[in-house]
Write a protein that holds these residues in place. Structure first.
Motif, PDB file in Angstrom:
ATOM      1  N   ARG B 128       0.842  -1.206   0.000  1.00 22.03           N
ATOM      2  CA  ARG B 128       0.000   0.000   0.000  1.00 22.03           C
ATOM      3  C   ARG B 128       0.884   1.266   0.000  1.00 22.03           C
ATOM      4  O   ARG B 128       0.614   2.218  -0.723  1.00 22.03           O
ATOM      5  N   LEU B 148      -5.945  14.951  -6.552  1.00 21.01           N
ATOM      6  CA  LEU B 148      -6.173  13.517  -6.339  1.00 21.01           C
ATOM      7  C   LEU B 148      -5.923  13.118  -4.886  1.00 21.01           C
ATOM      8  O   LEU B 148      -4.980  13.590  -4.261  1.00 21.01           O
ATOM      9  N   GLU B 151      -5.118   8.019  -1.378  1.00 18.14           N
ATOM     10  CA  GLU B 151      -5.703   6.915  -0.628  1.00 18.14           C
ATOM     11  C   GLU B 151      -6.875   6.284  -1.375  1.00 18.14           C
ATOM     12  O   GLU B 151      -7.027   5.063  -1.409  1.00 18.14           O
ATOM     13  N   VAL B 152      -7.695   7.142  -1.994  1.00 21.21           N
ATOM     14  CA  VAL B 152      -8.846   6.623  -2.743  1.00 21.21           C
ATOM     15  C   VAL B 152      -8.363   5.821  -3.955  1.00 21.21           C
ATOM     16  O   VAL B 152      -8.891   4.749  -4.266  1.00 21.21           O
ATOM     17  N   VAL B 153      -7.330   6.326  -4.641  1.00 20.44           N
ATOM     18  CA  VAL B 153      -6.824   5.614  -5.817  1.00 20.44           C
ATOM     19  C   VAL B 153      -6.194   4.275  -5.399  1.00 20.44           C
ATOM     20  O   VAL B 153      -6.352   3.258  -6.083  1.00 20.44           O
ATOM     21  N   THR B 154      -5.500   4.271  -4.264  1.00 23.23           N
ATOM     22  CA  THR B 154      -4.930   3.014  -3.761  1.00 23.23           C
ATOM     23  C   THR B 154      -6.044   2.018  -3.450  1.00 23.23           C
ATOM     24  O   THR B 154      -5.927   0.821  -3.747  1.00 23.23           O
ATOM     25  N   ASP B 155      -7.133   2.523  -2.865  1.00 24.85           N
ATOM     26  CA  ASP B 155      -8.288   1.655  -2.607  1.00 24.85           C
ATOM     27  C   ASP B 155      -8.824   1.048  -3.906  1.00 24.85           C
ATOM     28  O   ASP B 155      -9.172  -0.137  -3.954  1.00 24.85           O
ATOM     29  N   GLU B 156      -8.915   1.886  -4.960  1.00 27.81           N
ATOM     30  CA  GLU B 156      -9.440   1.393  -6.240  1.00 27.81           C
ATOM     31  C   GLU B 156      -8.561   0.278  -6.792  1.00 27.81           C
ATOM     32  O   GLU B 156      -9.063  -0.755  -7.242  1.00 27.81           O
ATOM     33  N   ALA B 158      -5.832  -1.583  -5.315  1.00 32.36           N
ATOM     34  CA  ALA B 158      -5.676  -2.768  -4.470  1.00 32.36           C
ATOM     35  C   ALA B 158      -7.036  -3.410  -4.213  1.00 32.36           C
ATOM     36  O   ALA B 158      -7.173  -4.634  -4.187  1.00 32.36           O
ATOM     37  N   GLY B 159      -8.069  -2.542  -4.064  1.00 38.06           N
ATOM     38  CA  GLY B 159      -9.410  -3.042  -3.788  1.00 38.06           C
ATOM     39  C   GLY B 159      -9.915  -3.956  -4.891  1.00 38.06           C
ATOM     40  O   GLY B 159     -10.467  -5.019  -4.620  1.00 38.06           O
ATOM     41  N   ALA B 160      -9.728  -3.543  -6.150  1.00 33.32           N
ATOM     42  CA  ALA B 160     -10.208  -4.370  -7.262  1.00 33.32           C
ATOM     43  C   ALA B 160      -9.556  -5.756  -7.207  1.00 33.32           C
ATOM     44  O   ALA B 160     -10.209  -6.777  -7.424  1.00 33.32           O
ATOM     45  N   VAL B 184      -8.301   3.042 -14.192  1.00 31.99           N
ATOM     46  CA  VAL B 184      -8.151   3.936 -13.035  1.00 31.99           C
ATOM     47  C   VAL B 184      -7.566   5.283 -13.486  1.00 31.99           C
ATOM     48  O   VAL B 184      -8.006   6.342 -13.028  1.00 31.99           O
ATOM     49  N   LEU B 185      -6.595   5.246 -14.378  1.00 28.77           N
ATOM     50  CA  LEU B 185      -5.952   6.488 -14.814  1.00 28.77           C
ATOM     51  C   LEU B 185      -6.859   7.297 -15.730  1.00 28.77           C
ATOM     52  O   LEU B 185      -7.002   8.512 -15.568  1.00 28.77           O
TER      53      LEU B 185
END
Lengths: 189, 189
Positions: B128, B148, B151-156, B158-160, B184-185
């Protein structure tokens, strides 16, 4: 014709199981105690739900009910609103600690037992289908890119929420749902 | 000065536990059998690792090793490549069924036991942090949007991947990692 007695005891068992889960959480649900409190033989419960986790899945399915597909229109803002409604609903349902615990136990149980796995998969599939329906409407109406893979976007949205539920323990509320949908739609670049 | 005997038996216990996990999966690791095979008392194992899951976390931490932060440059394509390297690494590590099973058991165990929880959290936090480092470099260098929330992008991202591991069972490979980072990008809009 025989009276469908099982349906009646099934409903009593489900109600007792739901009460135990709500009051005492996952560990508080003990199948033998449920059977005793309802006044049926343990075997009656186990014939219908082979394991505790099968019973838990039935309770959660009852709580979840029908997941509606929100539809406020086809404009870009409408699609964003509808996705926020779905993401906000997930955050709302999944944020409480006892529910996080339940989801984690079901995710682990799903892998131990194939039969349970398909029951658990049905639990998540409704909300996943609702997300896909909104995304496909957005693509068809031109609010979203034509080359979008709805499955990847669904993974991003639901994935971020479940990642907070199961992995990071991060908080989940309406503000997070809005930030997530905004970032998924606008992109990071 | 006393010889640090514990370090030696710890290493033997970890090696035996790793072998058991690799050969027979999560259920195949039985602490009593590990102790017997290494020739130590059960209490020696339990003094160091209070539960089976504490031992599992130590083994997984050893497997994971150090997570490098990829850095091919500051251009938009470099940031995309670096994120794809991280996402591809996650897909590669997490795709095999026995590893999915392990992750699910650890996610559930993490919620049952606060002490174990912090050990498990350290497991995921390295990757992370690597993702956050690349995103912050992208923001600083202008390849990513200034507003940006990393944290939200990391969630997207790693979350996926974890969503496929734990919830849908969807496949994880390099093609998926590329599609995910691209989506994501670029964003869905």
């Amino acid at each position: 014709m025989a009276r469908p007695r099982n349906t009646e005891s099934d409903a009593l068992i489900l109600a007792a199981a739901a009460e135990a889960l709500l009051q005492d959480g996952y560990d508080g649900l003990v199948v033998d105690e449920i059977a005793r409190s309802v006044g049926v033989a343990k075997t009656t419960v186990y014939r219908r739900w082979p394991t505790k986790n099968h019973l838990v899945v039935s309770v959660v399915a009852g709580w979840q009910g029908v997941v509606d597909v929100p539809n406020t229109g086809d404009e870009a803002d409408d699609i964003a609103n509808d996705l926020t409604t779905i993401a906000g609903g997930m955050c709302h349902v999944l944020d409480p600690a006892p529910i996080r615990r339940l989801v984690a136990e079901l995710a682990a149980a799903r892998m131990r037992d194939d039969d349970l796995g398909s029951a658990v998969d049905r639990l998540w599939s409704d909300r996943r289908a609702a997300t896909a329906a909104v995304l496909e409407r957005g693509i068809a109406g031109g609010a979203l890119r034509r080359d979008l893979d709805p499955e990847v976007v669904t993974d991003e949205l639901a994935g971020a929420v479940y990642y907070r539920v199961l992995i990071t323990g991060g908080s989940l509320d309406d503000a997070y749902a809005r930030a997530l949908v905004r970032t998924v739609l606008a992109g990071a670049r």
